[in-house]
Write a protein that holds these residues in place. Structure first.
Motif, mmCIF file in Angstrom:
data_model
loop_
_atom_site.group_PDB
_atom_site.id
_atom_site.type_symbol
_atom_site.label_atom_id
_atom_site.label_comp_id
_atom_site.label_asym_id
_atom_site.label_seq_id
_atom_site.Cartn_x
_atom_site.Cartn_y
_atom_site.Cartn_z
ATOM 1 N N ARG A 73 6.346 8.461 8.338
ATOM 2 C CA ARG A 73 6.774 8.391 7.780
ATOM 3 C C ARG A 73 6.450 9.368 6.948
ATOM 4 N NH1 ARG A 73 10.086 4.860 5.746
ATOM 5 N NH2 ARG A 73 10.877 6.589 4.710
ATOM 6 N N SER B 1 6.682 -2.701 9.629
ATOM 7 C CA SER B 1 4.816 -3.595 8.916
ATOM 8 C C SER B 1 5.064 -4.869 9.242
ATOM 9 C CB SER B 1 5.206 -3.313 8.022
ATOM 10 O OG SER B 1 5.981 -3.845 6.486
ATOM 11 N N GLY C 282 -0.462 5.775 0.430
ATOM 12 C CA GLY C 282 -0.166 4.581 1.686
ATOM 13 C C GLY C 282 0.042 5.315 2.628
ATOM 14 N N VAL C 283 1.119 6.245 2.704
ATOM 15 C CA VAL C 283 1.906 6.881 3.541
ATOM 16 C C VAL C 283 1.240 7.644 4.755
ATOM 17 C CG1 VAL C 283 3.816 8.432 4.724
ATOM 18 C CG2 VAL C 283 4.144 7.574 2.223
ATOM 19 N N LYS D 145 -0.680 6.068 6.131
ATOM 20 C CA LYS D 145 -1.431 4.686 7.322
ATOM 21 C C LYS D 145 0.328 4.781 8.099
ATOM 22 C CE LYS D 145 -4.082 1.779 3.693
ATOM 23 N NZ LYS D 145 -5.314 1.920 4.460
ATOM 24 N N ILE E 261 10.464 7.610 -0.629
ATOM 25 C CA ILE E 261 9.100 8.276 -0.427
ATOM 26 C C ILE E 261 9.521 9.794 0.114
ATOM 27 C CG2 ILE E 261 7.572 8.564 2.193
ATOM 28 C CD1 ILE E 261 7.286 5.735 3.097
ATOM 29 N N GLN F 34 0.787 -1.212 0.382
ATOM 30 C CA GLN F 34 -0.193 -0.139 0.222
ATOM 31 C C GLN F 34 0.566 1.029 0.718
ATOM 32 O OE1 GLN F 34 -3.587 0.519 2.798
ATOM 33 N NE2 GLN F 34 -2.741 -2.404 3.541
ATOM 34 N N ILE F 35 1.830 0.671 0.403
ATOM 35 C CA ILE F 35 3.289 2.343 0.611
ATOM 36 C C ILE F 35 4.032 2.999 -0.047
ATOM 37 C CG2 ILE F 35 5.016 3.172 2.280
ATOM 38 C CD1 ILE F 35 3.369 1.846 4.814
ATOM 39 N N TYR F 36 4.464 1.791 -0.379
ATOM 40 C CA TYR F 36 5.753 1.216 -1.854
ATOM 41 C C TYR F 36 4.803 0.858 -3.197
ATOM 42 C CZ TYR F 36 8.845 2.968 1.660
ATOM 43 O OH TYR F 36 9.883 3.224 3.066
ATOM 44 N N ASP G 71 13.840 3.122 4.830
ATOM 45 C CA ASP G 71 13.002 2.450 3.638
ATOM 46 C C ASP G 71 12.705 0.773 4.426
ATOM 47 O OD1 ASP G 71 11.379 4.348 2.217
ATOM 48 O OD2 ASP G 71 13.296 4.297 0.466
ATOM 49 N N THR H 101 10.909 1.026 7.810
ATOM 50 C CA THR H 101 9.401 1.043 7.234
ATOM 51 C C THR H 101 8.678 -1.094 6.585
ATOM 52 O OG1 THR H 101 9.484 2.671 7.090
ATOM 53 C CG2 THR H 101 7.516 1.753 5.586
#
Lengths: 155, 411
Positions: free
Chosen positions: A121, B355, A114-115, A117, A66, A6-8, B348, B351
């Motif tokens: 970040r 997760s 998505g970020v 969430k 990001i 969802q983010i990347y 990254d 993150t």
């Protein structure tokens, strides 16, 4: 879809590795350095503004996927817009990162939805925009992403 | 400590039962801040529920009991650090404040133009910036010990830096990035030979290994409570007693005075001279409970445990292509493991680990000069403590492999 997926999004990783707006605008009317002192991300944004329209935007710097993708997508989105439109876009972008449904005008910038969430970040995504606002205000010296208000005051 | 012992300890830490993003929390950020056992939370709670009042000025029972608890906490922390006397232990907010106290009080009184302050390239900003400020105020000059090829401090270079101009050596007992324990006793001996003071940032070492300030032969030692299972907002600074007694106050206010007139004051004896205002009484009581908890587990056992976990992590990471780990390998290496994944920014990676419920730090770790020396902008950092089971190292390595593969899958 996993949190990571969802983010990347593909476009984020792609833009962070092969940005379209990396470099410096020349000649330029505005230049602003942006820093995230807590993580060391740094950004140098250059712009050429003619009248009230942004003709060109580009960035240099280093940071996470990001922040890099956000800078690249922002530079691309700013080009051709009036300053008023750019500010409206920034407001819409911030609203999206507060968890609100993304406005249609955000276009490719929606990839960063998505970020929202990951509280940790959000500043990575907003660093380029804070830097842009600094450039518009004609600040002297680098701007820190930390000057940005983290949350709305309780009403 | 085997995993059964660790499991019993974990039961004392309520936070370790929570989930993050739907996964069990794997807390590997102890170097940034540790977690608290129930015994610490209970001690703070009990203080407020049964005896809290202001200290050192009470004409009533609660104040006397609070003062006793506060001074008992001082004695407990002093004993834990091997201090010969509680009189030489000052409660501060954290190690940062303790180091600033040294740079302000001792630094302004003893440094002058041309004097040299020796730091190391591995210092946390907390043991660097206060000395830069002192140098600006006094005209002193900063010299930095570089790393040798094995990423340990270059002691030959250190000795070459020492001279009669050297007035103070400011060094961390344990690097907050590389996890290496610096040979502080050796460093102190060489410094004392040229008449310099040795002030130590013990924020990372005190929670993880036995500390004996007398045996180390140093002049001052600062710790942070929140990294050693204690509350936030409390730390301790030990200073060799004669030295502390000779130092001017840092902050002015109540508690630190003897007599006050409109234009001048005389100051209290140590340690009160350095504790202006109402201190963090409940936090000091909590820190003492944390110290008793650490002592009950045993600092030797905790140090062996951290070392074993570091060895395991280094061994597993060495098997992972595309992962680069920093810091030396050896018996002087504690449970702090900084690393980068090739082609992926540390944030990254962090993150991706988050997760999976794995909490690590990414960034410059308040050690920007060290990042430059290592040739990186930032790193990921995993750090262990007494509640870390070996399974969490396996989870960490699996999550790092997953992060590497996730980002490698993009064309």
């Amino acid at each position: 879809m996993s949190l990571m997926e969802q983010i990347y999004k593909e476009v984020i990783v792609e833009r962070s590795r092969r940005p379209k707006r990396r470099g410096a605008v020349d000649p330029r009317t505005h230049e602003q350095e942006g820093l995230n002192p807590s993580c060391g991300d740094e950004l140098n944004l250059t712009l050429r503004v003619a009248g009230d329209r942004i003709e060109a935007a580009a960035f240099e710097g280093q940071g996470c996927a990001i922040s890099q993708a956000s800078a690249d997508l922002m530079a691309e989105a700013l080009e051709g817009r009036t300053l008023e439109e750019a500010r409206a876009l920034h407001a819409a972008f911030r609203a999206m990162l507060r968890g609100e449904p993304p406005a249609a005008e955000l276009g490719d910038l929606q990839a960063l939805q998505g970020v929202a969430k990951l509280h940790a970040r959000v500043k990575c995504a907003t660093l380029p925009w804070t830097t842009f606002e600094g450039a518009m205000q004609g600040r002297s010296g680098p701007i820190d992403v930390d000057v940005e208000p983290e949350a709305e005051l309780p009403s | 400590m085997d995993d059964a012992v660790v499991a019993r300890l974990r039961a004392d830490f309520p936070i370790l039962t929570r989930t993050v993003h739907g996964r069990p929390l794997v807390y590997l950020d102890h170097a940034a801040s540790s977690q608290r056992p129930t015994a610490v939370l209970d001690a703070v709670h009990e203080h407020y529920v049964t005896r809290h009042a202001n200290v050192h000025r009470g004409a009533h029972q609660l104040s006397a009991e609070s003062t006793d608890a506060y001074e008992e906490a001082r004695a407990t922390v002093a004993r834990f650090l091997g201090a010969p006397s509680p009189r030489s232990l000052v409660f501060v907010r954290n190690a940062t404040e303790g180091l600033n106290l040294l740079a302000r009080s001792w630094g302004d009184a003893h440094l002058g133009p041309g004097d040299e302050i020796v730091v190391t390239v591995a210092e946390h900003h907390a043991n660097l910036v206060p000395w830069q400020q002192a140098a600006q105020r006094t005209g002193a000059v900063i010299r930095a010990v570089p790393l040798g090829p094995d990423q340990r401090l270059d002691l030959d270079a250190y000795r070459a830096l020492l001279s009669p101009r050297t007035k103070v050596v400011a060094v961390a007992h344990m690097s907050n990035v590389l996890g290496v324990v610096h040979p502080v006793a050796e460093i102190a001996e060489a410094a004392h030979a040229v008449g310099a003071r040795v002030f130590v940032d013990g924020a990372q070492a005190a929670p993880h290994l036995p500390v004996d300030v007398a045996a180390l032969g140093v002049d001052a030692y600062a710790v942070s409570g929140h990294k050693m299972l204690g509350p936030t907002g409390i730390g301790a600074l030990w200073v060799e007693e004669e030295l502390l007694a000779s130092m001017p106050p840092f902050l002015g206010g109540g508690e630190m005075i003897r007599t006050v007139e409109i234009e001048r004051s005389t100051y209290a004896d140590i340690p009160m001279r350095f504790e202006a205002g109402t201190p963090a009484v409940a936090e000091a009581v909590g820190l003492a409970a944390a110290v008793r908890y650490l002592e009950a587990v045993g600092m030797e056992a905790i140090w062996r445990h951290d070392r074993a976990l570091a060895d395991l992590a280094l061994e597993r990471f060495a098997e992972l292509d595309g992962v680069r780990v920093f810091g030396p390998v050896g018996s002087d290496r504690g449970g702090i493991v900084p690393f980068v994944v090739e082609g992926v920014h540390p944030h990254d990676v962090a993150t991706a680990l988050d997760s999976e419920g794995v909490a690590v730090r990414a960034g410059h770790h308040c050690a920007q000069p060290l990042m430059r020396a290592l040739g990186v902008q930032s790193t990921v950092r995993a750090s262990t403590h007494l509640t870390t089971p070996t399974s969490e190292i396996e989870t960490l390595v699996r999550a790092v492999r997953g992060a590497r593969d996730f980002f490698a899958a993009f064309a």
